[in-house]
Structure formats: C-alpha cells, structure tokens
Write a protein that holds these residues in place. Structure first.
Motif, PDB file in Angstrom:
ATOM      1  N   LEU A   4       0.826  -1.201   0.000  1.00 53.20           N
ATOM      2  CA  LEU A   4       0.000   0.000   0.000  1.00 53.20           C
ATOM      3  C   LEU A   4       0.864   1.256   0.000  1.00 53.20           C
ATOM      4  CD1 LEU A   4      -2.858  -1.017   2.459  1.00 53.20           C
ATOM      5  CD2 LEU A   4      -2.830  -1.109  -0.034  1.00 53.20           C
ATOM      6  N   ILE A   5       1.960   1.228   0.735  1.00 57.79           N
ATOM      7  CA  ILE A   5       2.874   2.371   0.756  1.00 57.79           C
ATOM      8  C   ILE A   5       3.485   2.576  -0.629  1.00 57.79           C
ATOM      9  CG2 ILE A   5       5.058   3.228   1.703  1.00 57.79           C
ATOM     10  CD1 ILE A   5       4.215   1.805   4.358  1.00 57.79           C
ATOM     11  N   ALA A   6       3.898   1.490  -1.274  1.00 57.38           N
ATOM     12  CA  ALA A   6       4.465   1.583  -2.621  1.00 57.38           C
ATOM     13  C   ALA A   6       3.432   2.121  -3.613  1.00 57.38           C
ATOM     14  CB  ALA A   6       4.985   0.222  -3.076  1.00 57.38           C
ATOM     15  N   ILE A   7       2.201   1.641  -3.513  1.00 58.39           N
ATOM     16  CA  ILE A   7       1.132   2.133  -4.386  1.00 58.39           C
ATOM     17  C   ILE A   7       0.941   3.634  -4.178  1.00 58.39           C
ATOM     18  CG2 ILE A   7      -1.369   2.056  -4.797  1.00 58.39           C
ATOM     19  CD1 ILE A   7      -1.150  -1.017  -4.234  1.00 58.39           C
ATOM     20  N   GLY A   8       0.960   4.069  -2.931  1.00 55.76           N
ATOM     21  CA  GLY A   8       0.822   5.494  -2.633  1.00 55.76           C
ATOM     22  C   GLY A   8       1.941   6.326  -3.220  1.00 55.76           C
ATOM     23  N   LEU A   9       3.179   5.819  -3.125  1.00 54.40           N
ATOM     24  CA  LEU A   9       4.318   6.541  -3.694  1.00 54.40           C
ATOM     25  C   LEU A   9       4.205   6.664  -5.211  1.00 54.40           C
ATOM     26  CD1 LEU A   9       7.242   5.074  -1.555  1.00 54.40           C
ATOM     27  CD2 LEU A   9       6.373   7.425  -1.509  1.00 54.40           C
ATOM     28  N   VAL A  10       3.845   5.579  -5.870  1.00 53.93           N
ATOM     29  CA  VAL A  10       3.687   5.597  -7.327  1.00 53.93           C
ATOM     30  C   VAL A  10       2.558   6.550  -7.722  1.00 53.93           C
ATOM     31  CG1 VAL A  10       3.013   4.203  -9.328  1.00 53.93           C
ATOM     32  CG2 VAL A  10       4.663   3.307  -7.688  1.00 53.93           C
ATOM     33  N   ALA A  11       1.447   6.477  -7.023  1.00 52.35           N
ATOM     34  CA  ALA A  11       0.308   7.342  -7.339  1.00 52.35           C
ATOM     35  C   ALA A  11       0.660   8.810  -7.123  1.00 52.35           C
ATOM     36  CB  ALA A  11      -0.898   6.962  -6.482  1.00 52.35           C
ATOM     37  N   GLY A  12       1.356   9.119  -6.054  1.00 56.68           N
ATOM     38  CA  GLY A  12       1.755  10.498  -5.794  1.00 56.68           C
ATOM     39  C   GLY A  12       2.683  11.018  -6.873  1.00 56.68           C
ATOM     40  N   LEU A  13       3.609  10.188  -7.303  1.00 64.10           N
ATOM     41  CA  LEU A  13       4.536  10.575  -8.355  1.00 64.10           C
ATOM     42  C   LEU A  13       3.787  10.898  -9.647  1.00 64.10           C
ATOM     43  CD1 LEU A  13       7.486  10.818  -9.435  1.00 64.10           C
ATOM     44  CD2 LEU A  13       7.265   8.418 -10.084  1.00 64.10           C
ATOM     45  N   PHE A  14       2.937   9.966 -10.095  1.00 65.64           N
ATOM     46  CA  PHE A  14       2.206  10.189 -11.336  1.00 65.64           C
ATOM     47  C   PHE A  14       1.186  11.313 -11.211  1.00 65.64           C
ATOM     48  CE2 PHE A  14       3.699   5.844 -12.365  1.00 65.64           C
ATOM     49  CZ  PHE A  14       4.349   6.166 -13.547  1.00 65.64           C
ATOM     50  N   SER A  15       0.603  11.451 -10.037  1.00 66.36           N
ATOM     51  CA  SER A  15      -0.359  12.517  -9.818  1.00 66.36           C
ATOM     52  C   SER A  15       0.286  13.882  -9.996  1.00 66.36           C
ATOM     53  CB  SER A  15      -0.960  12.389  -8.417  1.00 66.36           C
ATOM     54  OG  SER A  15      -1.835  13.453  -8.164  1.00 66.36           O
ATOM     55  N   SER A  16       1.459  14.060  -9.405  1.00 65.77           N
ATOM     56  CA  SER A  16       2.115  15.359  -9.506  1.00 65.77           C
ATOM     57  C   SER A  16       2.760  15.582 -10.874  1.00 65.77           C
ATOM     58  CB  SER A  16       3.151  15.522  -8.401  1.00 65.77           C
ATOM     59  OG  SER A  16       4.174  14.558  -8.536  1.00 65.77           O
ATOM     60  N   LEU A  17       3.169  14.511 -11.540  1.00 67.83           N
ATOM     61  CA  LEU A  17       3.772  14.651 -12.870  1.00 67.83           C
ATOM     62  C   LEU A  17       2.740  14.927 -13.953  1.00 67.83           C
ATOM     63  CD1 LEU A  17       6.469  11.820 -13.046  1.00 67.83           C
ATOM     64  CD2 LEU A  17       6.864  14.276 -13.172  1.00 67.83           C
ATOM     65  N   PHE A  18       1.634  14.178 -13.918  1.00 64.78           N
ATOM     66  CA  PHE A  18       0.681  14.211 -15.019  1.00 64.78           C
ATOM     67  C   PHE A  18      -0.735  14.639 -14.628  1.00 64.78           C
ATOM     68  CE2 PHE A  18       3.620  10.593 -16.027  1.00 64.78           C
ATOM     69  CZ  PHE A  18       4.360  11.267 -16.977  1.00 64.78           C
ATOM     70  N   GLY A  19      -0.982  14.889 -13.357  1.00 64.66           N
ATOM     71  CA  GLY A  19      -2.332  15.234 -12.929  1.00 64.66           C
ATOM     72  C   GLY A  19      -3.254  14.023 -12.847  1.00 64.66           C
ATOM     73  N   VAL A  20      -2.665  12.834 -12.782  1.00 64.94           N
ATOM     74  CA  VAL A  20      -3.438  11.600 -12.651  1.00 64.94           C
ATOM     75  C   VAL A  20      -2.914  10.819 -11.458  1.00 64.94           C
ATOM     76  CG1 VAL A  20      -3.881  11.434 -15.118  1.00 64.94           C
ATOM     77  CG2 VAL A  20      -1.942  10.233 -14.150  1.00 64.94           C
TER      78      VAL A  20
END
Length: 115
Positions: A4-20
């Motif tokens: 879950l922590i890894a999923i959160g890190l990946v999501a945060g990265l893509f969210s801030s990079l691409f708005g998703v």
C-alpha cells in the motif's frame, strides 16, 4: 502494508507529474497488487487522492501555478459528478465496473496516442 505504501508513492509521483493518480494508478494497483475489491479500491482511491491533491496543490500554489477561479469552475461540477458516479457505482457489478474502467482507459490511451 508495504504494498500500500508503494502504491501510494507511485500514485503520488504520477499525480504530480501528469495530474493523474487516483483512478488510473491507484485503483488498478489496489486491485492487481493488493487484492482489493473494485468498489473498495475506488473508495480508497478517492480518499487517498484527496490527500495527494492537497499536497500537490500546495506545491503548485507556492510556485504560482494554481488558478483558483478555474479550479472552482472545474471542481464544483466535478464534486457533483463524483457524488453521481459513486451512487451509480454502488449499483454496478464489480466485473462490469472493471470492464468499463478498462474500456475507458483503452479509449483514452488510443486517443492520446493518435491525437
């Protein structure tokens, strides 16, 4: 828990990079990696993306890259749409929801590649 922590890190990265991040990253990873049910994954994603969006918004605002008026014009109708979508989602079978989601992502991917 580490998944879950890894999923959160990946999501945060893509969210801030691409708005998703929520639907496109968190939901599939919660289903495929963490074994969540589709409906629980969606609800969990919505809660998590609120925290992610706040963190990203603060950084973008510090840099002067937030247009509050336009964010409001998009955000208020989006909140209404979120309520409607959550209501409809509760009435759809998990399999139909997963297939519809995969179809949406496929159409968006094709559109981005062609357009």
């Amino acid at each position: 828990m580490p998944k879950l922590i890894a999923i959160g890190l990946v999501a945060g990265l893509f969210s801030s990079l691409f708005g998703v991040g929520g639907g496109i990253v968190i939901v599939p990873l919660l289903i495929l990696v963490a074994g969540f049910d589709g409906k629980v994954a969606t609800g969990t994603s919505l809660a998590a993306i609120g925290i992610t969006a706040l963190a990203g918004t603060i950084l973008y605002a510090i840099e002067g890259n937030v247009d509050v008026a336009h964010a409001t014009l998009v955000g208020v109708p989006a909140a209404v749409g979120a309520i409607a979508g959550a209501t409809v989602q509760q009435r759809i079978s998990p399999r139909a929801l997963t297939l519809a989601f995969a179809a949406l992502l496929s159409v968006l991917a094709a559109w981005l590649l062609v357009g």
